[in-house]
Design a protein around this motif. Structure first.
Motif, PDB file in Angstrom:
ATOM      1  N   UNK A 245       0.861  -1.179   0.000  1.00 19.79           N
ATOM      2  CA  UNK A 245       0.000   0.000   0.000  1.00 19.79           C
ATOM      3  C   UNK A 245       0.901   1.233   0.000  1.00 19.79           C
ATOM      4  N   UNK A 246       0.595   2.193  -0.872  1.00 17.99           N
ATOM      5  CA  UNK A 246       1.430   3.380  -1.040  1.00 17.99           C
ATOM      6  C   UNK A 246       0.629   4.625  -0.647  1.00 17.99           C
TER       7      UNK A 246
ATOM      8  N   UNK B 288       1.846  14.270   0.489  1.00 17.57           N
ATOM      9  CA  UNK B 288       1.587  15.288  -0.540  1.00 17.57           C
ATOM     10  C   UNK B 288       0.177  15.205  -1.109  1.00 17.57           C
ATOM     11  N   UNK B 289      -0.550  14.112  -0.825  1.00 17.49           N
ATOM     12  CA  UNK B 289      -1.901  13.948  -1.349  1.00 17.49           C
ATOM     13  C   UNK B 289      -2.268  12.487  -1.480  1.00 17.49           C
ATOM     14  N   UNK B 290      -3.457  12.254  -2.031  1.00 20.59           N
ATOM     15  CA  UNK B 290      -3.960  10.892  -2.206  1.00 20.59           C
ATOM     16  C   UNK B 290      -3.186  10.175  -3.316  1.00 20.59           C
ATOM     17  N   UNK B 291      -2.742   8.952  -3.037  1.00 18.74           N
ATOM     18  CA  UNK B 291      -1.994   8.154  -4.004  1.00 18.74           C
ATOM     19  C   UNK B 291      -2.947   7.158  -4.661  1.00 18.74           C
ATOM     20  N   UNK B 292      -2.910   7.135  -5.997  1.00 19.26           N
ATOM     21  CA  UNK B 292      -3.783   6.251  -6.766  1.00 19.26           C
ATOM     22  C   UNK B 292      -2.963   5.407  -7.732  1.00 19.26           C
ATOM     23  N   UNK B 293      -3.516   4.255  -8.107  1.00 13.43           N
ATOM     24  CA  UNK B 293      -2.929   3.446  -9.174  1.00 13.43           C
ATOM     25  C   UNK B 293      -3.270   4.088 -10.493  1.00 13.43           C
ATOM     26  N   UNK B 294      -2.321   4.146 -11.408  1.00 16.45           N
ATOM     27  CA  UNK B 294      -2.556   4.732 -12.722  1.00 16.45           C
ATOM     28  C   UNK B 294      -3.040   3.635 -13.665  1.00 16.45           C
TER      29      UNK B 294
ATOM     30  N   UNK C  67      -4.438  -0.737  -3.190  1.00 13.32           N
ATOM     31  CA  UNK C  67      -3.489  -1.694  -2.638  1.00 13.32           C
ATOM     32  C   UNK C  67      -3.215  -2.785  -3.655  1.00 13.32           C
ATOM     33  N   UNK C  68      -1.950  -3.208  -3.729  1.00 11.63           N
ATOM     34  CA  UNK C  68      -1.558  -4.327  -4.579  1.00 11.63           C
ATOM     35  C   UNK C  68      -1.397  -5.563  -3.720  1.00 11.63           C
ATOM     36  N   UNK C  69      -1.741  -6.719  -4.284  1.00 16.73           N
ATOM     37  CA  UNK C  69      -1.450  -7.998  -3.651  1.00 16.73           C
ATOM     38  C   UNK C  69      -0.587  -8.786  -4.611  1.00 16.73           C
ATOM     39  N   UNK C  70       0.619  -9.144  -4.183  1.00 12.00           N
ATOM     40  CA  UNK C  70       1.541  -9.911  -5.002  1.00 12.00           C
ATOM     41  C   UNK C  70       1.516 -11.360  -4.536  1.00 12.00           C
ATOM     42  N   UNK C  71       1.406 -12.289  -5.471  1.00  9.61           N
ATOM     43  CA  UNK C  71       1.424 -13.711  -5.146  1.00  9.61           C
ATOM     44  C   UNK C  71       2.129 -14.454  -6.271  1.00  9.61           C
ATOM     45  N   UNK C  72       2.802 -15.523  -5.910  1.00  8.54           N
ATOM     46  CA  UNK C  72       3.480 -16.328  -6.925  1.00  8.54           C
ATOM     47  C   UNK C  72       2.458 -17.069  -7.764  1.00  8.54           C
ATOM     48  N   UNK C  73       2.739 -17.175  -9.065  1.00  8.15           N
ATOM     49  CA  UNK C  73       1.883 -17.945  -9.950  1.00  8.15           C
ATOM     50  C   UNK C  73       1.891 -19.391  -9.484  1.00  8.15           C
TER      51      UNK C  73
END
Length: 114
Positions: free
Chosen positions: A22-23, A27-33, A102-108
Motif C-alpha cells: 500500500x502506497x 503530498x496527497x492521495x496516491x492512486x494506481x494509474x 493496494x496491490x497484492x503480489x502472489x506467486x503464480x
C-alpha cells in the motif's frame, strides 16, 4: 513493515503467502494509474501517482527491495510517478483497503503440481 521512498510511504504486509503493498504520501492521495495510455517497455510494472500533489515529488533512481520470497524494484520518474517493477513470476491483484489502492503480489501457481 513501513518505509519511505522519496515522498512516498510504502506499507507492506505478508499474509497467507501473499504480499500486500500500500502506497501513501503526505503530498496527497496516491492512486494506481490504470488509465496509462503510454506504451510500456515492461509488462511487469505498476504505476502510482499523487492526485493533486502540494508539490511534485523529485525523481529517484531504482532501488531493489526484498521481503522474504518477494522482490520488487521502486523508482520515481521525472513526472513524480512511483513505479513498482515485479517479477514476471508474480500475479498482481488490485483492490482498495481502508480506502487506499493496494496491490497484492502472489506467486503464480503451477497448474501441474498437486
Amino acid at each position: 513493515m513501513q518505509f519511505t521512498f522519496g515522498d512516498y510511504t510504502i506499507k507492506t504486509h505478508e499474509l497467507d503467502q501473499k504480499l500486500s503493498v500500500q502506497v501513501t504520501s503526505e503530498l496527497g492521495e496516491v492512486l494506481l494509474n490504470d488509465d496509462d495510455k503510454r506504451t510500456s517497455d515492461f509488462p511487469n510494472e505498476v504505476c502510482f501517482y499523487i492526485k493533486n500533489p502540494t508539490h511534485k515529488p523529485e525523481a529517484k533512481g531504482l532501488k531493489k527491495f526484498i521481503f522474504g520470497d518477494y522482490t520488487f524494484i521502486l523508482g520515481i520518474n521525472y513526472a513524480g510517478e512511483l513505479f513498482l517493477f515485479h517479477s514476471v513470476k508474480l500475479t498482481i491483484g488490485k483492490k482498495r483497503i481502508d480506502g487506499k489502492d493496494t496491490l497484492t503480489l502472489a506467486f503464480l501457481k503451477d497448474l501441474n503440481s498437486k
